[in-house]
Design a protein around this motif. Structure first.
Motif, mmCIF file in Angstrom:
data_model
loop_
_atom_site.group_PDB
_atom_site.id
_atom_site.type_symbol
_atom_site.label_atom_id
_atom_site.label_comp_id
_atom_site.label_asym_id
_atom_site.label_seq_id
_atom_site.Cartn_x
_atom_site.Cartn_y
_atom_site.Cartn_z
ATOM 1 N N SER A 37 2.389 -0.668 8.390
ATOM 2 C CA SER A 37 3.154 -0.758 9.819
ATOM 3 C C SER A 37 2.000 -0.784 10.914
ATOM 4 O O SER A 37 2.424 -1.581 12.064
ATOM 5 C CB SER A 37 4.314 0.412 9.897
ATOM 6 N N THR A 38 1.082 0.115 10.840
ATOM 7 C CA THR A 38 0.181 -0.066 11.981
ATOM 8 C C THR A 38 -0.462 -1.514 12.187
ATOM 9 O O THR A 38 -0.714 -1.754 13.056
ATOM 10 C CB THR A 38 -0.937 0.929 11.602
ATOM 11 N N LEU A 39 -0.825 -2.051 11.085
ATOM 12 C CA LEU A 39 -1.281 -3.418 11.134
ATOM 13 C C LEU A 39 -0.310 -4.427 12.136
ATOM 14 O O LEU A 39 -0.759 -5.133 12.816
ATOM 15 C CB LEU A 39 -1.474 -3.765 9.734
ATOM 16 N N VAL A 40 0.892 -4.317 11.555
ATOM 17 C CA VAL A 40 2.038 -5.198 12.144
ATOM 18 C C VAL A 40 2.019 -4.954 13.757
ATOM 19 O O VAL A 40 2.180 -5.543 14.470
ATOM 20 C CB VAL A 40 3.380 -5.154 11.529
ATOM 21 N N LYS A 41 2.019 -3.637 14.028
ATOM 22 C CA LYS A 41 2.227 -3.306 15.671
ATOM 23 C C LYS A 41 0.924 -3.813 16.245
ATOM 24 O O LYS A 41 1.086 -3.857 17.493
ATOM 25 C CB LYS A 41 2.592 -1.815 15.223
ATOM 26 N N SER A 42 -0.138 -3.601 15.525
ATOM 27 C CA SER A 42 -1.421 -3.990 16.187
ATOM 28 C C SER A 42 -1.325 -5.409 16.524
ATOM 29 O O SER A 42 -1.762 -5.888 17.451
ATOM 30 C CB SER A 42 -2.629 -3.689 15.444
ATOM 31 N N ILE A 43 -0.672 -6.214 15.518
ATOM 32 C CA ILE A 43 -0.738 -7.706 15.599
ATOM 33 C C ILE A 43 0.186 -8.304 16.966
ATOM 34 O O ILE A 43 -0.054 -9.105 17.749
ATOM 35 C CB ILE A 43 -0.279 -8.414 14.468
ATOM 36 N N LEU A 44 1.343 -7.201 16.925
ATOM 37 C CA LEU A 44 2.411 -7.416 17.874
ATOM 38 C C LEU A 44 1.961 -6.890 19.253
ATOM 39 O O LEU A 44 2.822 -7.056 20.353
ATOM 40 C CB LEU A 44 3.475 -7.060 17.581
ATOM 41 N N GLY A 83 0.862 -1.305 0.027
ATOM 42 C CA GLY A 83 -0.003 -0.141 0.110
ATOM 43 C C GLY A 83 0.672 1.462 -0.056
ATOM 44 O O GLY A 83 2.040 1.135 0.243
ATOM 45 N N SER A 84 0.387 2.570 -0.477
ATOM 46 C CA SER A 84 1.204 3.582 -0.316
ATOM 47 C C SER A 84 1.293 3.958 1.035
ATOM 48 O O SER A 84 0.960 3.651 2.193
ATOM 49 C CB SER A 84 0.210 4.722 -1.112
ATOM 50 N N ASN A 85 2.236 5.195 1.255
ATOM 51 C CA ASN A 85 2.545 5.620 2.506
ATOM 52 C C ASN A 85 1.237 6.094 3.347
ATOM 53 O O ASN A 85 0.299 6.701 2.780
ATOM 54 C CB ASN A 85 3.303 6.879 2.438
ATOM 55 N N GLY A 86 1.033 5.563 4.382
ATOM 56 C CA GLY A 86 -0.187 5.931 5.208
ATOM 57 C C GLY A 86 -1.161 5.202 4.925
ATOM 58 O O GLY A 86 -2.433 5.341 5.384
ATOM 59 N N LEU A 142 -3.619 -2.684 1.192
ATOM 60 C CA LEU A 142 -4.429 -1.807 1.818
ATOM 61 C C LEU A 142 -4.304 -0.236 1.206
ATOM 62 O O LEU A 142 -3.530 0.039 0.646
ATOM 63 C CB LEU A 142 -3.507 -1.631 3.183
ATOM 64 N N ASP A 143 -5.225 0.371 1.552
ATOM 65 C CA ASP A 143 -5.617 2.002 0.906
ATOM 66 C C ASP A 143 -6.118 2.729 2.339
ATOM 67 O O ASP A 143 -7.244 2.435 2.188
ATOM 68 C CB ASP A 143 -6.331 1.926 -0.318
ATOM 69 N N LYS A 144 -5.557 3.580 2.692
ATOM 70 C CA LYS A 144 -5.887 4.376 3.687
ATOM 71 C C LYS A 144 -6.454 3.688 4.849
ATOM 72 O O LYS A 144 -7.702 4.019 5.367
ATOM 73 C CB LYS A 144 -7.020 5.555 3.060
ATOM 74 N N GLY A 145 -5.843 2.629 5.121
ATOM 75 C CA GLY A 145 -6.341 1.951 6.468
ATOM 76 C C GLY A 145 -7.521 0.998 6.172
ATOM 77 O O GLY A 145 -7.567 0.234 7.155
#
Length: 295
Positions: free
Chosen positions: A43-50, A36-39, A194-197
């Motif tokens: 990375s937010t998804l990976v941090k959520s899983i962790l 997906g593009s920036n934003g 992903l696109d814009k979350g």
């Protein structure tokens, strides 16, 4: 089932960074590329899983924390000692007594770096160092977040080829966050777009390619001559310097190839081009969203 994600939402203040309905299911042995593009929320998804950021929704896994390993985009280590001793301390083993660690060091050509301080390593050497630490854990599920970010093309290519070689005959499950299409070609067998979350689509690379591009695509340079030659053909969305045409059948592909050969036009044929797939998946998703919102 290794991991399941459903109705997950992450907010940073008033801004919604991630909003996934799902379910998104990761099976044992899957190698999922998140693109997906920036934003977009990668990375937010990976941090959520962790569990590194708070979220609402459901993320289920039977894995214990020690069965997961992660390479984050930015990593820092002490500069008080050479990286050899940092590596041995973190892994709890001596290099000269661990054949697997010796094999990994050789695989990534890291031998000459062992005596250096971390800040003296190049960008590529720093990435190799953390990759070795992750691979040594032999985790059931490993995350790689923008593992080659900031590296030049040749360094990126060599690094990813070594990763692909290392994992080729192993059963490990991987989640790879990257905006480099060639990396996902080598490392991923599934894509989460992903696109814009929001989730644009999720599935096997070959199935998604069929869905958005057809059996194959023919790609040529975007020139006035080529645009005129192909003006009667339906074109896929593509980078501005290229023309991409979908081939739904072998006969259609042959007809198009014959036409291009007749006019001495060089072309590339692909049944796996992730960049073309991604652009068309995102365009179709946005068109559907605009239609549903009445725009």
């Amino acid at each position: 089932m290794l991991l399941s994600i459903q109705n997950v939402e992450v907010k940073y203040g008033a801004e919604k960074a991630l909003s996934m309905e799902g379910p998104i299911v990761l099976e044992e042995g899957d190698r999922v590329g998140i693109i997906g593009s920036n934003g977009a929320g990668k990375s937010t998804l990976v941090k959520s899983i962790l569990g590194l950021v708070p979220y609402r929704g459901t993320i289920r896994t039977a894995l214990r924390p020690e069965e997961m390993a992660v390479h984050m985009q930015f990593n820092e280590y002490t500069d008080a000692m050479p990286v050899k001793y940092i590596m041995e301390t973190i892994l709890g083993t001596k290099i000269n007594k661990n054949p697997k660690l010796q094999e990994l060091i050789a695989e990534f050509e890291f031998e000459d770096c062992l005596g250096k301080k971390y800040t003296k390593l190049s960008g590529g050497q720093k990435q190799k160092f953390t990759i070795i630490l992750v691979m040594m854990q032999e985790a059931v599920l490993s995350f790689y977040d923008e593992v080659t970010s900031g590296l030049d093309f040749e360094t990126r290519q060599r690094l990813v080829e070594r990763m692909a070689h290392w994992y080729r005959d192993k059963e490990a499950s991987l989640v790879i966050v990257s905006h480099y299409y060639e990396e996902l070609e080598l490392l991923a067998d599934k894509l989460l777009i992903l696109d814009k979350g929001h989730v644009v689509d999720y599935g096997r690379k070959d199935a998604l390619f069929w869905k958005y591009c057809g059996r194959a695509v023919i790609i040529i340079d975007n020139t006035q001559k080529n645009r005129e030659l192909l003006k009667e053909y339906e074109q896929l969305a593509a980078p501005a310097h290229l023309i991409a045409l979908s081939c739904g059948s072998k006969e259609q592909e042959q007809q198009l190839a014959d036409l291009l050969l007749q006019h001495n036009v060089n072309y590339k044929r692909s049944n796996s081009d992730i960049e073309i797939l991604y652009i068309n998946a995102k365009n179709r998703y946005n068109a559907r969203q605009n239609k549903e919102s009445g725009r």
